[in-house]
Design a protein around this motif. Structure first.
Motif: not given
Length: 350
Positions: A85-87, A106-109, A133-142, A192-197
């Motif tokens: 968990p983030p905290a 992991d996100k959120p940082f 771990f901003q893994n969505r930078r390696w999504d195929g659609d992105f 948000g960390p995925h979409l903003i990043d």
């Protein structure tokens, strides 16, 4: 398929994984296991059912019930991966760095910009890698969209629309029911960390200029329906939606340019594939059904654009290169810190 160790024959990075929920079980453990540059030596979970599942799936790992038990083994480890968990991210990361370990979070940082900055300072002082771990930078659609933008196929982009929506009326995780924004709870901290990043990676620095933050499931509970507008220095406007109560999900991406638009429905398949047991290197891993490919062009004249295969494994390959060879950090924590600062601005009413 196991990715082979490097040609130098160096020992793998001995890794402790904190957490065996969705993130640890579906993303981190499988990606670490399939890459011989890592060994998954210790798994931390206090949940008896998850502990049994971890032992069954990774019999070579020692499963321990607490962070203290794991950190007592730090002398025989190289890397800590934190998927809790983030905290808890900042306290665990600081303890791992103090024990001499490199750290992936992991996100959120972190649950706050101040906590993130403290983590970054500790990593710099100890000369250790701290990565997010901003893994969505390696999504195929992105990856596909990034290539379209870089090639100029859209012309000058004016508007970027990005959605991560689902229909989950019930909250199944106790901590998610209870954690507010101060503890890193709510969908803005979750997605948000995925979409903003992704927006910042595509179109550069930005400021949040509008936001709608709602708690639909329970008044006063964690936010679960959020819309954010970013204005980039480049002139692009990013419209970002996060919603856990969408009976029908909208388009994952819609990007408008002076020459053409690109629209894309559906989600990257890697999470579902990893959960089903498929691994990087297996036939079909990361590949998307052609029926889900996005379309490029102008109304009346559009073409399907093949989606690039997703490559989450590239993140951990780059982590190994950063630790062992001094190569660049695959995700500079300063990028994720900027995302946290934006989230704070949004929660504060901009």
């Amino acid at each position: 398929m196991i990715i082979p160790a490097d040609a130098a024959g160096r020992a793998p990075l001995r890794t402790v994984l904190f957490g065996f929920g969705l993130g640890g079980r579906v993303f981190h453990a499988p990606l670490l296991e399939q890459d011989a540059r890592f060994s998954l030596d210790v798994i931390v979970t206090s949940d008896p059912g998850r502990a049994r599942a971890a032992s069954a799936a990774y019999p070579g790992a020692v499963v321990v019930p607490s962070a203290d038990a794991a950190l007592a083994l730090a002398g025989g480890l190289d890397l800590a991966v934190i998927s809790t968990p983030p905290a808890t991210h900042a306290p665990l990361a600081l303890a791992a760095l103090d024990a001499g370990l490199n750290v992936v979070v992991d996100k959120p940082f972190a649950h706050s910009p101040e906590a993130a900055a403290e983590m970054m300072a500790a990593a710099a002082a100890g000369g250790k890698l701290l990565s997010v771990f901003q893994n969505r930078r390696w999504d195929g659609d992105f990856l596909t969209l990034k290539a379209l933008v870089e090639r100029g196929d859209l012309g000058s982009v004016t508007r970027f629309e990005s959605r991560m929506e689902s229909h989950k009326p019930a909250v199944t995780k106790a901590w998610k029911k209870q954690a507010g924004a101060a503890e890193g709870g709510g969908i803005l901290f979750d997605l948000g960390p995925h979409l903003i990043d992704q927006a910042l990676q595509l179109f550069g620095p930005a400021e949040p200029v509008w936001a709608e933050v709602h708690a639909r499931r329970e008044a006063g509970g964690p936010d679960d329906d959020v819309f954010v507008v970013l204005r980039h220095d480049s002139g692009v406007l990013s419209h970002l939606w996060m919603n856990s109560l969408a009976p029908q999900a909208g388009e994952r991406f819609r990007v408008t340019g002076s020459k053409a638009a690109w629209t894309k429905r559906g989600v990257d398949p890697q999470e579902a594939q990893l959960d089903a047991g498929l691994r990087p290197g297996d036939a079909g891993y990361g590949s998307e059904d052609p029926a889900a490919w996005g379309r490029l062009g102008v109304d009346g004249s559009t073409v399907a654009v093949p989606t690039e295969p997703g490559r989450y494994q590239d993140y951990y390959a780059a982590v190994a290169a950063a630790v062992q060879d001094g190569k660049p950090n695959p995700v500079d924590p300063a990028d994720s810190l900027r995302g946290l600062e934006m989230i704070r601005q949004i929660h504060a009413g901009l």
